[in-house]
Write a protein that holds these residues in place. Structure first.
Motif, PDB file in Angstrom:
ATOM      1  N   PHE A   1       0.786  -1.228   0.114  1.00 41.91           N
ATOM      2  CA  PHE A   1      -0.012  -0.024   0.030  1.00 41.91           C
ATOM      3  C   PHE A   1       0.766   1.304   0.096  1.00 41.91           C
ATOM      4  N   GLU A   2       1.972   1.118   0.743  1.00 39.86           N
ATOM      5  CA  GLU A   2       2.848   2.553   0.840  1.00 39.86           C
ATOM      6  C   GLU A   2       3.323   2.632  -0.478  1.00 39.86           C
ATOM      7  N   LEU A   3       3.719   1.786  -1.169  1.00 36.08           N
ATOM      8  CA  LEU A   3       4.356   2.081  -2.564  1.00 36.08           C
ATOM      9  C   LEU A   3       3.045   2.870  -3.502  1.00 36.08           C
TER      10      LEU A   3
ATOM     11  N   VAL B   1      -3.148   5.715  12.319  1.00 39.71           N
ATOM     12  CA  VAL B   1      -1.921   5.669  13.130  1.00 39.71           C
ATOM     13  C   VAL B   1      -2.234   5.561  14.533  1.00 39.71           C
ATOM     14  N   ILE B   2      -3.163   6.427  15.074  1.00 37.25           N
ATOM     15  CA  ILE B   2      -3.539   6.865  16.569  1.00 37.25           C
ATOM     16  C   ILE B   2      -4.376   5.566  16.896  1.00 37.25           C
ATOM     17  N   TYR B   3      -5.417   5.377  16.110  1.00 37.46           N
ATOM     18  CA  TYR B   3      -6.584   4.712  16.680  1.00 37.46           C
ATOM     19  C   TYR B   3      -6.618   3.167  16.041  1.00 37.46           C
TER      20      TYR B   3
ATOM     21  N   ASN C   1       8.155  -0.357  12.639  1.00 45.17           N
ATOM     22  CA  ASN C   1       7.803   0.998  12.682  1.00 45.17           C
ATOM     23  C   ASN C   1       6.663   1.272  13.451  1.00 45.17           C
ATOM     24  N   ALA C   2       6.985   2.251  14.742  1.00 44.46           N
ATOM     25  CA  ALA C   2       5.791   2.638  15.369  1.00 44.46           C
ATOM     26  C   ALA C   2       4.674   3.447  14.904  1.00 44.46           C
ATOM     27  N   LEU C   3       4.985   4.001  13.693  1.00 50.24           N
ATOM     28  CA  LEU C   3       3.884   4.786  13.227  1.00 50.24           C
ATOM     29  C   LEU C   3       3.028   3.924  12.008  1.00 50.24           C
ATOM     30  N   ASP C   4       2.759   2.746  12.004  1.00 51.37           N
ATOM     31  CA  ASP C   4       2.223   2.143  11.114  1.00 51.37           C
ATOM     32  C   ASP C   4       0.838   2.027  11.643  1.00 51.37           C
ATOM     33  N   GLY C   5      -0.251   2.156  10.778  1.00 54.56           N
ATOM     34  CA  GLY C   5      -1.534   1.967  11.203  1.00 54.56           C
ATOM     35  C   GLY C   5      -2.460   1.589  10.025  1.00 54.56           C
ATOM     36  N   ARG C   6      -3.537   1.231  10.258  1.00 49.40           N
ATOM     37  CA  ARG C   6      -4.505   0.343   9.314  1.00 49.40           C
ATOM     38  C   ARG C   6      -5.615   1.259   9.001  1.00 49.40           C
ATOM     39  N   LEU C   7      -5.663   1.706   7.599  1.00 46.40           N
ATOM     40  CA  LEU C   7      -6.840   2.462   7.146  1.00 46.40           C
ATOM     41  C   LEU C   7      -7.989   1.450   6.916  1.00 46.40           C
ATOM     42  N   THR C   8      -8.935   1.947   7.781  1.00 45.77           N
ATOM     43  CA  THR C   8     -10.086   0.955   7.944  1.00 45.77           C
ATOM     44  C   THR C   8     -11.062   1.608   6.729  1.00 45.77           C
TER      45      THR C   8
END
Length: 182
Positions: A43-45, A102-104, A112-119
């Protein structure tokens, strides 16, 4: 195809550029992001391609156009007050959505501590904002009266558009494959 479709449906030039041409020129980013996610789990790509393309589009294309034109490029009220402000609102919303992910909805199993899931809910917020943008463009198009009669261009622009989009999907897959390999 975008010009022919814009003429066929008597769409104002600013709406034609903001919706029809923009969707066509942004389809490579959409296709490469979908391919990156579903075929390569990257996804990041895809998101990097979208954001990099947006920065390039907003900074380089107007600059090079202004520098290469012998006359002046005009910016009217629609471009400044509607398009540019909605672009800024879109960027702020994307930043908010990614921050909320990233927060919720953090992904704890990564380095990486700043990974999150896009719901899906967060993604729908972005799609909903685009729906509002399309509605605003539609409202402008309804009031538009073309200066010249609308020509009948037939169904060829739709075929050209579909064939072009199919070629873009093939090119996007090759591009993502090369980027992942690189």
């Amino acid at each position: 195809a975008a010009d022919d479709l814009g003429e066929r449906y008597a769409v104002p030039p600013v709406v034609q550029g903001a919706v029809i041409a923009a969707a066509g020129s942004s389809f490579p980013e959409l296709a490469s992001t979908v391919v990156a996610v579903y075929q390569y789990d990257a996804f990041e790509l895809g998101l990097g391609a979208v954001l990099g393309s947006a920065v390039y589009n907003i900074l380089v294309i107007p600059s090079v156009s202004a520098l290469s034109d012998r006359g002046t490029l005009s910016a009217n009220r629609d471009l400044v007050y509607k398009e540019a402000q909605f672009y800024l609102l879109s960027l702020a919303t994307l930043l908010l959505v990614l921050s909320l992910a990233v927060i919720y909805v953090p992904v704890a199993d990564t380095a990486n501590a700043l990974d999150g899931r896009l719901t899906p809910g967060l993604a729908l917020l972005l799609v909903g904002l685009y729906g509002l943008y399309i509605f605003i463009q539609y409202a402008d198009a309804v009031e538009y009266v073309p200066e010249v009669p609308v020509p009948d261009v037939g169904g060829r622009p739709w075929l050209t558009l579909l064939a072009s989009l199919a070629l873009v999907v093939v090119g996007a897959e090759l591009l993502v494959r090369a980027a992942v390999g690189f």
